[in-house]
Design an enzyme around this catalytic site. Structure first.
Site, mmCIF file in Angstrom:
data_model
loop_
_atom_site.group_PDB
_atom_site.id
_atom_site.type_symbol
_atom_site.label_atom_id
_atom_site.label_comp_id
_atom_site.label_asym_id
_atom_site.label_seq_id
_atom_site.Cartn_x
_atom_site.Cartn_y
_atom_site.Cartn_z
ATOM 1 N N GLU A 80 -32.977 80.052 32.238
ATOM 2 C CA GLU A 80 -34.831 79.553 32.976
ATOM 3 C C GLU A 80 -35.018 79.101 31.808
ATOM 4 O OE1 GLU A 80 -36.866 82.460 34.690
ATOM 5 O OE2 GLU A 80 -35.032 82.520 36.180
ATOM 6 N N ASP A 126 -36.869 86.240 44.657
ATOM 7 C CA ASP A 126 -35.610 86.795 43.076
ATOM 8 C C ASP A 126 -36.477 86.499 42.384
ATOM 9 O OD1 ASP A 126 -32.838 85.587 41.506
ATOM 10 O OD2 ASP A 126 -33.751 84.069 41.442
ATOM 11 N N SER A 127 -35.443 87.280 41.414
ATOM 12 C CA SER A 127 -36.046 87.152 39.897
ATOM 13 C C SER A 127 -36.604 85.688 39.752
ATOM 14 C CB SER A 127 -35.547 87.902 39.039
ATOM 15 O OG SER A 127 -34.459 87.164 38.597
ATOM 16 N N TYR A 173 -33.608 89.880 35.017
ATOM 17 C CA TYR A 173 -33.592 90.871 36.166
ATOM 18 C C TYR A 173 -31.876 92.016 35.584
ATOM 19 C CZ TYR A 173 -37.591 91.478 39.074
ATOM 20 O OH TYR A 173 -38.585 91.966 39.916
ATOM 21 N N GLY A 174 -31.311 90.605 35.574
ATOM 22 C CA GLY A 174 -29.539 91.121 34.892
ATOM 23 C C GLY A 174 -29.705 92.633 34.116
ATOM 24 N N CYS A 209 -30.991 87.718 45.292
ATOM 25 C CA CYS A 209 -30.783 87.411 43.934
ATOM 26 C C CYS A 209 -29.972 88.533 43.898
ATOM 27 C CB CYS A 209 -31.975 88.340 43.558
ATOM 28 S SG CYS A 209 -32.240 88.945 41.739
ATOM 29 N N ASN A 210 -28.296 88.213 43.402
ATOM 30 C CA ASN A 210 -27.596 89.733 43.641
ATOM 31 C C ASN A 210 -28.335 90.821 42.318
ATOM 32 O OD1 ASN A 210 -25.067 87.840 44.127
ATOM 33 N ND2 ASN A 210 -26.035 86.881 43.344
ATOM 34 N N THR A 211 -28.841 90.697 41.838
ATOM 35 C CA THR A 211 -29.722 91.982 40.550
ATOM 36 C C THR A 211 -30.159 92.908 41.215
ATOM 37 O OG1 THR A 211 -29.069 90.476 39.125
ATOM 38 C CG2 THR A 211 -30.319 92.838 38.664
ATOM 39 N N CYS A 219 -24.632 85.177 41.090
ATOM 40 C CA CYS A 219 -25.919 85.335 40.233
ATOM 41 C C CYS A 219 -26.471 83.979 41.199
ATOM 42 C CB CYS A 219 -25.790 84.662 39.252
ATOM 43 S SG CYS A 219 -27.328 84.234 38.064
ATOM 44 N N THR A 220 -27.566 83.996 41.580
ATOM 45 C CA THR A 220 -28.429 82.814 42.262
ATOM 46 C C THR A 220 -28.684 81.908 41.543
ATOM 47 O OG1 THR A 220 -29.847 83.926 42.638
ATOM 48 C CG2 THR A 220 -28.402 83.907 44.627
ATOM 49 N N HIS A 221 -28.662 81.922 40.721
ATOM 50 C CA HIS A 221 -28.602 81.463 39.000
ATOM 51 C C HIS A 221 -27.960 79.981 39.198
ATOM 52 C CE1 HIS A 221 -32.453 83.485 38.310
ATOM 53 N NE2 HIS A 221 -33.004 82.610 37.827
#
Ligand code: DGL
Length: 274
Positions: free
Chosen positions: A159, A11-12, A43-44, A74-76, A193-195
């Site tokens: 983040e 992931d980012s 990254y978004g 990570c979807n992005t 979004c995995t966040h």
């Protein structure tokens, strides 16, 4: 070369840990290596070319660490880099290895979950702008009405652990309001979004009881189970010592402290930068 090794999870930043946590529940004996590119997250809001380049570097790193299979948690990165990596880079890099994303498994189940046929997708600018979800959903559930909302502030808020501050809460409330205003028939919201699973309770109370808010971790874990059942040649290459390693492009001290919050157990990372 059909070498054996751990499953790589990328992931980012910290978001992929919400997926890794579920993968560990589903595959307690498998070995995993997590890489978070925290130094370059988020990254978004980055361009296609940059997300592709960063993701390719991460995949090459995880291959070098011996992973026969890498999950872009990570979807992005899945939206902007997965297809090019699968089609253009993999044949030259490691044709026997595989790279999978999180968009397709999520799209596969959405049609089964929504009763009203109206689903909401919350994601980064990159994921929403790529239109990847409407495109994938057209294949798996063409009857669905898809309502999308980009939430560009959410990953930076998460983040930096600002999402419980009043200003952070306001950004989150505004975006949830925007998607709910698109249709009063939305009964399912995918956290694309995995966040975002760390905001799940907040989003549930903002969206209301009639809305089912879905995180991707359990979906990705159960779809990977099916994938490995259908691909025993890959399952045989995955090592199973219950071992877990973490790498971050940020300083390990910073990563360890925040990562354990997302992963819900202690994390000890090593540093890797490009
Ligand atoms: N967890 C990533 C996703 O699923 C966050 C992307 C970002 O770094 O902005 O899209």
């Amino acid at each position: 070369m059909n070498t054996s090794g751990p499953i790589g999870v990328f992931d980012s930043g910290y978001g992929g840990l919400t997926v890794l946590k579920e993968l560990r529940k589903q595959f307690p004996n498998h070995d995993f290596i997590y890489f978070g590119d925290n130094a370059r997250a988020p990254y978004g809001n980055r361009s296609f070319d940059v997300v592709y380049q960063f993701t390719l570097e991460a995949v090459a790193f995880l291959f070098k660490k011996g992973c026969p299979l890498v999950i872009l948690a990570c979807n992005t990165a899945s939206a902007k880099a997965l297809r090019t990596i699968q089609q253009k880079d993999l044949p030259g890099l490691a044709p026997e290895n595989r790279v999978l994303g999180v968009i397709r498994p999520s799209a596969e189940i959405l049609g089964e979950v929504s009763k009203s046929g109206h689903v909401g997708i919350l994601g980064t600018n990159g994921t929403i702008g790529s239109n990847s979800y409407p495109i994938e959903l057209q294949k798996f559930a063409p009857h669905l009405q898809v309502h999308q909302q980009a939430c560009p502030m959410w990953v930076p808020l998460i983040e930096n652990q600002q999402y419980l501050h009043p200003a952070g809460k306001q950004f989150i409330a505004d975006d949830v309001k925007k998607i709910m205003h698109q249709s009063n028939q939305i009964d399912t919201i995918l956290l694309a979004c995995t966040h975002y699973p760390v905001l799940k309770t907040q989003i549930e109370s903002l969206a209301g009881k009639q809305v089912n808010v879905i995180a991707q971790g359990p979906i990705v874990a159960s779809k990977l189970f099916s994938y490995l059942g259908a691909h025993p040649e890959m399952e045989d290459r995955l090592t199973k010592n219950g071992k877990l390693s973490f790498y971050s492009s940020e300083s390990p001290a910073v990563f360890n402290e925040r990562a354990s919050y997302f992963f819900e157990s202690k994390v000890e990372a090593l540093h890797h930068s490009f």
